[in-house]
Scaffold this active site. Structure first.
Site, PDB file in Angstrom:
ATOM      1  N   HIS A 137      24.255 -17.091  98.459  1.00 16.50           N
ATOM      2  CA  HIS A 137      25.175 -16.282  99.125  1.00 16.50           C
ATOM      3  C   HIS A 137      25.486 -17.306 100.391  1.00 16.50           C
ATOM      4  CE1 HIS A 137      26.079 -13.236 102.390  1.00 16.50           C
ATOM      5  NE2 HIS A 137      26.439 -12.353 101.464  1.00 16.50           N
ATOM      6  N   ASP A 214      15.414 -15.951  99.463  1.00 14.87           N
ATOM      7  CA  ASP A 214      16.524 -14.913 100.209  1.00 14.87           C
ATOM      8  C   ASP A 214      16.138 -13.772  99.130  1.00 14.87           C
ATOM      9  OD1 ASP A 214      18.473 -13.172 100.256  1.00 14.87           O
ATOM     10  OD2 ASP A 214      20.014 -14.855 100.127  1.00 14.87           O
ATOM     11  N   GLN A 217      18.705  -9.250  97.340  1.00 11.21           N
ATOM     12  CA  GLN A 217      18.985  -8.463  96.095  1.00 11.21           C
ATOM     13  C   GLN A 217      17.922  -8.165  95.541  1.00 11.21           C
ATOM     14  OE1 GLN A 217      21.960  -6.964  95.846  1.00 11.21           O
ATOM     15  NE2 GLN A 217      22.860  -8.188  97.054  1.00 11.21           N
ATOM     16  N   LYS A 240      20.332  -2.883 102.250  1.00 14.56           N
ATOM     17  CA  LYS A 240      20.290  -3.044 100.655  1.00 14.56           C
ATOM     18  C   LYS A 240      19.023  -2.082 100.130  1.00 14.56           C
ATOM     19  CE  LYS A 240      22.632  -7.141 101.087  1.00 14.56           C
ATOM     20  NZ  LYS A 240      24.150  -7.050 100.574  1.00 14.56           N
ATOM     21  N   CYS A 378      31.136 -13.295  98.980  1.00 17.87           N
ATOM     22  CA  CYS A 378      30.224 -13.998  99.935  1.00 17.87           C
ATOM     23  C   CYS A 378      29.719 -15.359  99.417  1.00 17.87           C
ATOM     24  CB  CYS A 378      29.393 -13.467 100.954  1.00 17.87           C
ATOM     25  SG  CYS A 378      30.198 -12.474 102.318  1.00 17.87           S
TER      26      CYS A 378
HETATM   27  N1  PMP Z   1      21.670 -12.981 100.496  1.00 15.47           N
HETATM   28  C1  PMP Z   1      22.205 -12.129  99.571  1.00 15.47           C
HETATM   29  C2  PMP Z   1      21.960 -12.435  98.058  1.00 15.47           C
HETATM   30  C3  PMP Z   1      23.125 -11.112  99.593  1.00 15.47           C
HETATM   31  O1  PMP Z   1      23.525 -10.402  98.794  1.00 15.47           O
HETATM   32  C4  PMP Z   1      23.313 -10.617 100.954  1.00 15.47           C
HETATM   33  C5  PMP Z   1      24.228  -9.587 101.508  1.00 15.47           C
HETATM   34  N2  PMP Z   1      25.181  -9.374 100.442  1.00 15.47           N
HETATM   35  C6  PMP Z   1      23.090 -11.666 101.929  1.00 15.47           C
HETATM   36  C7  PMP Z   1      21.935 -12.592 101.787  1.00 15.47           C
HETATM   37  C8  PMP Z   1      23.033 -11.257 103.714  1.00 15.47           C
HETATM   38  O2  PMP Z   1      22.874 -10.112 103.728  1.00 15.47           O
HETATM   39  P1  PMP Z   1      23.063  -9.355 105.333  1.00 15.47           P
HETATM   40  O3  PMP Z   1      24.517  -9.414 105.400  1.00 15.47           O
HETATM   41  O4  PMP Z   1      22.224  -8.052 105.135  1.00 15.47           O
HETATM   42  O5  PMP Z   1      22.190 -10.144 106.377  1.00 15.47           O
END
Ligand code: PMP
Length: 420
Positions: A137, A214, A217, A240, A378
């Protein structure tokens, strides 16, 4: 959808959960969109909240709203106790050794930026390397690019295969004596790939590199044990995980966090301040400058309680059954191509359609009450890897049903009739 229809649908997926009972805990799931019952299939973007989380937030603001750590009055003591109790429950949830290793942040993005700046900025120099993967991401790419610009370090990227798996053979060649940190997603939000993070942590350790996972998910879908993984940092977001937005967690190895300088300065992260010298606070407060999202932390504790009561094993079984059911149905639709066909996947179905742009498909589905996400998620480098501008993505949570998958597939077929 009637109760009996849902039960029949879930029997088809072999669901281990009483999904209808669970759905009743999520007020938003009973609303209608464009006159149709909502089928919420955008859980990878953010998940819905159970009534217990909503009531926890309501109770905090109605009964004991106060600032924490500094007050001697009853409300402040109650709020502090609830916030710190949530921290302890979060620590247990990911098997962190100690609650002081749980740092409250805004979300995964802030957690990764904190590590990049606090750990990396004063340490890295030219010749050092940070290794990420082609599945990340943007929030696990851009903070490292910024750090490289600031320090002269180099970013290296493990490639991914056509199935959307990390190419570990190629990756092995990238991790070496110059590697200072390997940052990898536990589960890809764009493709659903479950990455072999334990193996990557092992590889990094062989070369003395640190690891950041990270977990944005991962925490909603599988049991995470940070000590068993052996990673140095683990990041995730509350929203999430059926909790509030604006709250998330950075877990770090205690010895490492102790060595790292504060990231932001302000109230609560200090013990003593004078104009000559400031003494910083102990962990975790050293990294929590300013008034935190108090309700968010307490709400995240309630969300974790809900997930634990439901049981992550049962959640994983239900979601895997849904994914298999949806994958088989998708493959029967002519002109549909799945993007991301890894052997180990979480409940995410990314796809493209001949002759229909994902955004058009998303709009048509919305008119039928089916909420999916369309776009680059993203993760623009993944789109580039597969030479596509965007995908349509359905992502399932434990409250989703096979009947909702049927509605998704019927909506796709109806869209095909409009466009072809
Ligand atoms: N890493 C992953 C794999 C994600 O799916 C996301 C959110 N789509 C993020 C990081 C970023 O999370 P946040 O916007 O809640 O900071």
């Amino acid at each position: 959808m009637s109760r009996s229809q849902a039960a029949k649908a879930d029997a088809r997926t072999g669901a281990a959960l009483d999904v209808e009972r669970i759905r009743a805990d999520f007020p938003v799931l009973s609303r209608r969109v464009h006159g149709q019952p909502l089928a919420y299939l955008d859980n990878a973007a953010t998940s819905q909240k159970p009534q217990s989380v909503i009531a926890t937030l309501d109770r905090y603001y109605s009964e004991y709203n106060a600032n924490i750590h500094r007050g001697v009055h009853t409300l402040s003591e109650e709020a502090t106790a609830a916030f710190e109790d949530a921290r302890r429950r979060i620590a247990a949830f990911i098997n962190a050794g100690d609650a002081k290793q749980i740092i409250f942040v805004r979300g995964t993005t802030e957690a990764i930026n904190l590590v990049a700046q606090s750990w990396g900025r004063g340490r890295l120099r030219q010749g050092d390397e940070i290794v990420i993967t082609g599945l990340e991401h943007h929030s696990n790419i851009v903070p490292w690019q910024m750090l490289c610009e600031q320090t002269g370090a180099k970013l290296r990227v493990m490639p991914i295969t056509d199935a959307g798996e990390i190419d570990l053979d190629a990756g092995r060649k990238l991790i070496g004596p110059a590697t200072r940190l390997v940052a990898v997603s536990h589960i890809s939000n764009a493709l659903g790939t479950i990455n072999p993070v334990a193996e990557i942590v092992r590889l990094a350790k062989e070369h003395g590199a640190l690891t950041l996972v990270d977990g944005a998910q991962a925490v909603p879908h599988l049991a995470v044990d940070v000590q068993a993984l052996g990673c140095d940092f683990y990041a995730f977001s509350g929203h999430k995980l059926f909790g509030p937005t604006g709250i998330g967690v950075l877990y770090g190895r205690a010895a490492l966090l102790e060595q790292m300088p504060p990231w932001q300065g302000g109230g609560d992260m200090i013990k003593v301040v004078s104009f000559e010298r400031t003494v910083y606070n102990d962990l975790p407060y050293k990294f929590e400058a300013g008034t935190p999202h108090i309700a968010g932390g307490i709400g995240l504790g309630a969300a974790i309680d809900y997930v634990q009561q439901t049981g992550l094993d049962a959640i994983a079984r239900h979601e895997q059954a849904l994914l298999e059911y949806a994958t088989a149905a998708a493959l029967r639709i002519p002109g549909l191509r799945l993007i991301g066909t890894a052997r180990h996947k979480a409940s995410i179905l990314s796809f493209v359609m001949d002759g229909i742009h994902p955004h058009d498909l998303g709009t048509i589905l919305d008119h039928q009450g089916v909420a999916i996400r369309t776009g680059h998620h993203c993760a623009m480098p993944i789109m580039e890897r597969f030479r596509i501008p965007a995908t349509a993505r359905a992502s399932f949570a434990f409250y989703n049903t096979a009947a909702e998958v049927d509605r998704l597939m019927a909506g796709i077929t109806a869209a095909q009739k409009v466009f072809t």
